[in-house]
Design a protein around this motif. Structure first.
Motif, short mmCIF file in Angstrom:
data_model
loop_
_atom_site.label_atom_id
_atom_site.label_comp_id
_atom_site.label_asym_id
_atom_site.label_seq_id
_atom_site.Cartn_x
_atom_site.Cartn_y
_atom_site.Cartn_z
N ALA A 69 0.91 3.86 -2.94
CA ALA A 69 0.37 5.32 -2.68
C ALA A 69 1.58 6.34 -3.00
N LEU A 108 -4.06 7.37 3.56
CA LEU A 108 -3.66 6.31 3.06
C LEU A 108 -2.24 6.06 3.46
N SER A 163 -0.95 2.62 5.89
CA SER A 163 0.27 1.84 5.58
C SER A 163 1.20 1.87 6.39
N ILE A 169 0.78 -1.30 0.04
CA ILE A 169 -0.05 -0.10 -0.18
C ILE A 169 0.90 1.24 0.12
#
Length: 594
Positions: A124, A152, A156, A120
């Motif tokens: 991102a 986000l 992560s 992730i």
């Protein structure tokens, strides 16, 4: 479990004596499970996972300032919170492992979470955060980001913290599980495993600090994060590939309820008069039952006499037994009582390791600031101050092999007992002594740095003519102290915790480092506040050339000296755990000497 009956199965060979089982829950066969075949897989797994974790952690503060445009203070505060969370999650992982899941399942689950967090973060960064393309280096700042993109990012990195924190205390213990300590040859290999485990951790850190650190410092954040994700995925695949070879200890249930039962049972019998030598009147499980929940029984020890009341058989307990029932909140087996005693005895030793962790944390903070104020150039090449930690890693590798191959056999030849080398407690004491030497060395280097420094500089990086390589001895001494302190600490807590709390013992090592960070921050705050009274620049000002960082180093040396004295008293008081050998017909006592 009828270990003696299954010890020699036709065509299979001898099973382990420590109660480990294979993947199918059967007694583990020595020739077909564990040992170095499984140990090497776990060492490689640890090296790859460490590379992945530090590939994010080593430059996280730069990512926050360059990419997310946070201030230095906010970035440092967020990194501190994140680091502390990693160590908090280590207690969660240890609890789940010891209580319910077992070490294999816990390691596998948290490694999956670790990989998901890294994927992730990589996605991102590549899709949202590194905008415009090529930003995030020292010269090109990135643009603003939406709250969703920032959320986000934080999701992560905290998944990474959860995954690594839950995995880390269990993998060392799971590696040690692969060696039967009741077998002399495997017992020696188990001691060696902890040294090589710490070496694998440092080698993974070395690669991430150099190669991945270089990519990220140059603004290639997405590439660095993808390499970390690939390393973590390779570690997971490697770990799962060794599944059929591993040995396992069964989880022992919730330790909090067992501890609570002992305390409450002892309090209920606080007015019961116990005979002076009433050990035979203490409740114990049937000796044909090898142990509680598949673990070895702990033999009774003196000390904390009040807790013995929990195992004292009163007239009411006899009536309950006649009715075929036992109230676990009123009567507890000796082994359960001794579990609580073991943890209580470990706490003073554990508290003494926190001051050492304060010394250790200076390597990532004040050592770097000190190095930045020294001469960091050779010809036209600039040496990053943080890269001096390479001397620490090389020192760890050198002293691990020096101790294993030279010092350990040498000390063994002088000792009259059958034990090998220095005990864990002795090695931890040696680690404290070397840590004192490291702080004295850092203080002396700072004295000479100030002697050759310019006082009137505004940007004081490289303002002293003293070469940064004069820091090499203090880094090398810290590395040497780690070999004696942290490796000894891992071995000590693994050997001295009950079978059902081994992962908790490893988690204690991690929380020691965490508390060392917090105590270091508190100590620096107090020193700055006190030393800046009457409008003085203080010991640790923004311009180190007007301060006295050397006095702070000497203060740490003094505090560590006091800690060493207290530690020696605690070590002399400490009584080691006494374990009964698993599933043997005779009542042989195994006293794990410290």
């Amino acid at each position: 479990m009828a270990c003696l009956e299954d010890k020699f199965k036709e065509g299979e060979g001898e099973c382990t004596f420590d109660g480990t089982v294979d993947w199918h829950g059967r007694p583990a066969i020595k020739a077909k499970s564990g040992q170095w075949a499984a140990g090497i897989i776990i060492l490689l797994n640890q090296g790859l996972a460490t590379l992945a974790f530090f590939g994010v952690g080593v430059n996280l503060v730069l990512f926050l300032t360059r990419v997310l445009q946070q201030s230095n203070a906010d970035a440092a505060n967020n990194v501190s919170k994140w680091t502390g969370t990693v160590y908090i999650f280590s207690l969660v992982g240890a609890f789940l492992s010891d209580s319910y899941w077992g070490r294999y399942k816990t390691c596998a689950v948290f490694q999956v979470i670790f990989v998901i967090g890294l994927v992730i973060l990589s996605l991102a960064s590549y899709l949202f955060l590194i905008r415009p393309k090529g930003c995030g280096d020292e010269l090109t700042p990135c643009g603003s980001h939406s709250s969703m993109e920032v959320s986000l990012f934080y999701l992560s990195i905290y998944l990474i913290a959860l995954g690594n924190g839950g995995y880390q205390p269990n993998i060392a213990t799971f590696g040690a599980d692969q060696f039967d300590e009741d077998d002399p040859r495997e017992g020696y290999s188990k001691v060696a495993f902890f040294s090589y485990f710490y070496l694998a951790l440092n080698l993974g850190s070395l690669f991430s600090n150099t190669i991945l650190g270089y990519f990220e410092d140059e603004g290639m954040w997405a590439l660095g994060f993808w390499m970390s994700a690939g390393s973590a995925f390779a570690a997971l695949v490697l770990f799962l590939g060794g599944t059929a070879r591993y040995r396992h200890f069964k989880p022992s249930g919730n330790p909090l309820s067992r501890f609570g039962q002992v305390i409450i049972a002892a309090m209920k019998k606080c007015r019961v008069e116990m005979p002076p030598d009433g050990e035979e009147e203490l409740y114990d499980v049937d000796r044909k039952d090898c142990s509680m929940n598949g673990n070895r029984k702990i033999l009774h020890t003196d000390g904390f006499k009040f807790l013995d009341r929990a195992a004292f058989i009163s007239s009411r307990d006899i009536d309950d037994q006649k009715r075929g029932c036992r109230n676990p909140w009123r009567l507890c087996p000796i082994t359960q009582v001794e579990e609580v005693k073991c943890i209580l005895r470990l706490l003073p030793i554990w508290l003494c390791t926190i001051i050492y962790s304060v010394v250790f944390t200076q390597m990532a903070s004040l050592f770097v600031e000190q190095g930045a104020a020294m001469k960091t150039t050779i010809s036209n090449f600039k040496i990053p101050p943080a890269s001096m930690s390479t001397f620490d890693i090389l020192s760890v590798a050198f002293f691990i092999f020096l101790y294993r191959r030279v010092l350990d056999p040498l000390v063994s030849s002088f000792k009259q007992t059958s034990s090998k080398g220095l005990t864990e407690l002795q090695r931890m004491g040696v680690g404290l002594v070397i840590a004192i030497m490291a702080m004295v060395s850092a203080g002396l280097v700072e004295c000479y740095r100030l002697k050759y420094a310019r006082k009137d500089c505004k940007h004081c990086e490289g303002s002293s003519s003293l070469s940064i390589f004069w820091q090499a001895p203090q880094y090398a001494l810290i590395g040497a102290s780690e070999v004696f302190m942290y490796v000894g600490q891992l071995e000590f807590f693994n050997a001295q915790t009950p079978d059902g709390l081994k992962s908790f013992g490893s988690a204690l090592c991690m929380t020691s480092i965490s508390l060392g960070n917090y105590v270091s921050s508190l100590l620096v705050t107090m020193v700055v506040k006190i030393s800046t009274e009457d409008h003085m620049p203080g010991w640790i000002p923004g311009n180190l050339n007007t301060g006295h960082l050397d006095r702070f180093y000497f203060l740490l040396a003094g505090l560590t000296t006091i800690d060493l004295v207290v530690y020696m008293a605690c070590a002399r008081w400490y009584k080691s755990i006494k374990l009964e050998k698993k599933c043997e017909e005779n009542d042989h006592e195994e006293n794990f000497r410290v």
